[in-house]
Design a protein around this motif. Structure first.
Motif, mmCIF file in Angstrom:
data_model
loop_
_atom_site.group_PDB
_atom_site.id
_atom_site.type_symbol
_atom_site.label_atom_id
_atom_site.label_comp_id
_atom_site.label_asym_id
_atom_site.label_seq_id
_atom_site.Cartn_x
_atom_site.Cartn_y
_atom_site.Cartn_z
ATOM 1 N N ASN A 9 136.658 28.360 96.306
ATOM 2 C CA ASN A 9 135.634 29.308 96.758
ATOM 3 C C ASN A 9 134.725 29.741 95.615
ATOM 4 O O ASN A 9 133.584 30.137 95.839
ATOM 5 N N LEU A 10 135.229 29.684 94.385
ATOM 6 C CA LEU A 10 134.417 30.020 93.218
ATOM 7 C C LEU A 10 133.746 28.782 92.633
ATOM 8 O O LEU A 10 133.011 28.883 91.654
ATOM 9 N N LEU A 11 133.999 27.628 93.242
ATOM 10 C CA LEU A 11 133.362 26.394 92.811
ATOM 11 C C LEU A 11 132.351 25.904 93.846
ATOM 12 O O LEU A 11 131.919 24.755 93.814
ATOM 13 N N GLY A 12 131.970 26.783 94.762
ATOM 14 C CA GLY A 12 130.929 26.461 95.730
ATOM 15 C C GLY A 12 131.331 25.429 96.749
ATOM 16 O O GLY A 12 130.478 24.671 97.238
ATOM 17 N N MET A 13 132.609 25.394 97.127
ATOM 18 C CA MET A 13 133.107 24.364 98.034
ATOM 19 C C MET A 13 133.518 24.961 99.369
ATOM 20 O O MET A 13 134.009 26.089 99.419
ATOM 21 N N PRO A 14 133.377 24.196 100.460
ATOM 22 C CA PRO A 14 133.889 24.660 101.759
ATOM 23 C C PRO A 14 135.409 24.615 101.756
ATOM 24 O O PRO A 14 136.015 23.703 101.198
ATOM 25 N N ASN A 15 136.029 25.608 102.371
ATOM 26 C CA ASN A 15 137.483 25.669 102.418
ATOM 27 C C ASN A 15 138.031 24.742 103.494
ATOM 28 O O ASN A 15 137.491 24.664 104.597
ATOM 29 N N LEU A 16 139.124 24.054 103.156
ATOM 30 C CA LEU A 16 139.760 23.186 104.147
ATOM 31 C C LEU A 16 140.212 24.001 105.349
ATOM 32 O O LEU A 16 140.068 23.578 106.503
ATOM 33 N N LEU A 17 140.787 25.168 105.090
ATOM 34 C CA LEU A 17 141.120 26.155 106.117
ATOM 35 C C LEU A 17 140.312 27.399 105.825
ATOM 36 O O LEU A 17 140.220 27.831 104.666
ATOM 37 N N LEU A 70 136.449 34.141 79.965
ATOM 38 C CA LEU A 70 135.028 33.805 80.061
ATOM 39 C C LEU A 70 134.764 32.829 81.204
ATOM 40 O O LEU A 70 133.756 32.941 81.917
ATOM 41 N N THR A 71 135.662 31.870 81.395
ATOM 42 C CA THR A 71 135.477 30.889 82.472
ATOM 43 C C THR A 71 135.522 31.565 83.838
ATOM 44 O O THR A 71 134.657 31.338 84.700
ATOM 45 N N VAL A 72 136.535 32.406 84.051
ATOM 46 C CA VAL A 72 136.671 33.076 85.345
ATOM 47 C C VAL A 72 135.520 34.037 85.584
ATOM 48 O O VAL A 72 134.945 34.086 86.681
ATOM 49 N N LEU A 73 135.147 34.797 84.572
ATOM 50 C CA LEU A 73 134.046 35.756 84.731
ATOM 51 C C LEU A 73 132.727 35.037 85.008
ATOM 52 O O LEU A 73 131.897 35.537 85.784
ATOM 53 N N THR A 74 132.530 33.877 84.415
ATOM 54 C CA THR A 74 131.315 33.102 84.690
ATOM 55 C C THR A 74 131.267 32.666 86.149
ATOM 56 O O THR A 74 130.234 32.796 86.821
ATOM 57 N N LEU A 75 132.390 32.160 86.652
ATOM 58 C CA LEU A 75 132.434 31.745 88.053
ATOM 59 C C LEU A 75 132.202 32.933 88.979
ATOM 60 O O LEU A 75 131.475 32.819 89.975
ATOM 61 N N LEU A 76 132.800 34.075 88.670
ATOM 62 C CA LEU A 76 132.611 35.260 89.508
ATOM 63 C C LEU A 76 131.166 35.747 89.479
ATOM 64 O O LEU A 76 130.641 36.260 90.465
ATOM 65 N N ALA A 77 130.510 35.584 88.334
ATOM 66 C CA ALA A 77 129.158 36.113 88.177
ATOM 67 C C ALA A 77 128.100 35.255 88.857
ATOM 68 O O ALA A 77 127.153 35.786 89.451
ATOM 69 N N VAL A 78 128.256 33.923 88.793
ATOM 70 C CA VAL A 78 127.133 33.085 89.226
ATOM 71 C C VAL A 78 127.502 31.976 90.196
ATOM 72 O O VAL A 78 126.619 31.243 90.643
ATOM 73 N N ASN A 79 128.775 31.826 90.575
ATOM 74 C CA ASN A 79 129.116 30.638 91.353
ATOM 75 C C ASN A 79 129.962 30.923 92.589
ATOM 76 O O ASN A 79 130.590 30.028 93.133
ATOM 77 N N GLN A 80 129.987 32.161 93.044
ATOM 78 C CA GLN A 80 130.727 32.458 94.261
ATOM 79 C C GLN A 80 129.981 31.938 95.495
ATOM 80 O O GLN A 80 128.762 31.851 95.507
ATOM 81 N N SER A 81 130.763 31.617 96.509
ATOM 82 C CA SER A 81 130.155 31.348 97.818
ATOM 83 C C SER A 81 130.568 32.498 98.731
ATOM 84 O O SER A 81 130.423 33.659 98.355
ATOM 85 N N TYR A 82 131.091 32.203 99.914
ATOM 86 C CA TYR A 82 131.553 33.267 100.795
ATOM 87 C C TYR A 82 132.660 34.068 100.112
ATOM 88 O O TYR A 82 133.511 33.483 99.452
#
Length: 418
Positions: free
Chosen positions: A126-134, A228-240
């Motif tokens: 979900n933080l990598l901009g991908m649709p969830n399988l479920l 830093l990696t997790v905070l970057t994903l939370l800041a700019v790469n979240q989807s739903y």
């Protein structure tokens, strides 16, 4: 688990059980009771209530389990065997439904299978901009982000700064609402998504290896890399469900930790009162959505009631539901996907049949959950305990102390992991 320990934590199980039921109700509305879905969600969003209650419970107990053992190795063995076995069963069942033609996964599962599989293996899809399988798997991405941040904070000796984490993520949610980008890194073609997934996974795995196996500066560097990696994903790469909701979820989990520290007298209740800013921020940010507002308030009030009644005997049905809540949470989506395949137009089906179908789904769900608890979850947790017992201790880590602004109190230990 010792009986006395389970009794002390029964209120958390009761909250999990209640949360699981409300999420099931939310997801049952579309395929079985679509005529009431919008009216219900307009005044109260049961799904948001359920996940917020889950996140408060996770924030309350999971950091305590890490600090109790003071071992990153033991923590990750426990967490991985808590989440992944049933996750694998649910994913395999969903793949079977797709093969049978009972479900139609997102087209990217045919055109971008490699990055999506990698993203799901990390549980950060979900933080990598991908649709969830479920559809329910999105919450696990925030659980995993929380675990990674806890690992970084524990390694750096700042793990007890729960109020700092709470206020930091609350401020980020308020300031970032409407301004933070969505899937900035992963947006684009399959190659770009795969590259981002590979890079982020490599960074986090390298950081974890350094934090767990390294020493001194190497350990600290690994912790900083994870953070830093997790905070970057939370800041700019979240989807739903979007940037501000995702950041508020992290604030909610850190708030749960702060309440645990107050209950254990590591903080005063007055100092822990800062966590009230989290639901207030949620109410403000959802000012155009009354259903989300009432669900946020209800989740916090329910958690507060559970905390106040923690020494009282809890209803056995709720504590049992809490025990199997992870199974209930993952498996109900599979059953409802099947219902939707059989009845693609639910309004064409008589109401009494749909209500009967809902009762059958719930009964089947509880039966399946009892089985998966017995044959998947419980054996995995027993294996985790055996592996943890044989795990060598981590290198010496200085466990963080409370913020100066938070005060100092007696340190205490959690009874078990969630």
């Amino acid at each position: 688990m010792p009986r006395q320990t389970r009794k002390r934590l029964a209120w958390l199980d009761a909250l999990r059980g209640l949360a699981a039921l409300t999420v099931v109700f939310e997801h049952a509305l579309a395929p079985l009771l679509p005529e009431v879905r919008l009216p219900v969600k307009a005044v109260f969003d049961p799904g948001w209530f359920g996940v917020m209650a889950f996140f408060l419970v996770s924030g309350y107990i999971v950091p305590a389990s890490l600090e109790r053992r003071a071992s990153l190795r033991a923590f990750w063995i426990s967490r991985l065997l808590r989440l992944y076995p049933l996750f694998g069963v649910a994913a395999a069942a969903m793949a079977l439904l797709a093969l049978l033609g009972w479900d139609d996964p997102h087209i990217w599962w045919r055109t971008r299978p490699v990055p999506l599989v990698l993203g799901h293996l990390t549980m950060l899809q979900n933080l990598l901009g991908m649709p969830n399988l479920l559809n329910v798997l999105w919450t696990l991405s925030y659980e995993m982000a929380f675990y990674l941040l806890l690992t970084a904070m524990f390694t750096l000796g700042v793990n007890r700064r729960s109020i700092t984490g709470t206020l930091g993520f609350t401020a980020a949610a308020l300031l970032g609402a409407g301004t933070l980008p969505v899937t900035l890194l992963s947006a684009g073609g399959s190659g770009r998504m795969l590259t981002v997934a590979l890079v982020m996974t490599t960074l986090m795995m390298a950081g974890l290896a350094a934090a767990i196996r390294g020493s001194g500066a190497v350990r600290h560097a690994g912790a900083i890399l994870i953070g830093l990696t997790v905070l970057t994903l939370l800041a700019v790469n979240q989807s739903y469900p979007g940037p501000w909701r995702g950041l508020l979820i992290l604030a909610t989990m850190f708030a749960g930790t702060a309440l645990y520290r107050a209950e254990q007298r590591e903080l005063s209740w007055r100092q822990a009162g800062w966590v009230a800013l989290v639901p207030l921020a949620g109410i403000w940010l959802a000012r155009a959505d009354a259903g989300t507002q009432t669900a946020t308030v209800a989740a916090w009030l329910t958690f507060a009631a559970g905390l106040a009644l923690r020494h009282q005997k809890m209803p056995r049905v709720l504590t049992w539901l809490g025990l199997v809540s992870y199974s209930v949470y993952l498996l109900h989506a599979l059953l409802l996907e099947s219902v939707e395949w059989f009845w693609p137009e639910p309004l064409a089906v008589p109401l009494n049949l749909r209500i009967a179908a809902l009762a059958c789904v719930v009964a089947l769900l509880l039966g399946l959950s009892a089985l998966t608890w017995r044959f998947v979850e419980a054996p995995a947790q027993r294996l985790a305990k055996r592996l943890v017992a044989r795990t060598p201790p981590d290198r010496k880590i200085e466990i963080g102390q409370p913020d100066a602004a938070q005060g100092r109190g007696s340190s205490s230990k959690a009874d078990q992991t969630s």
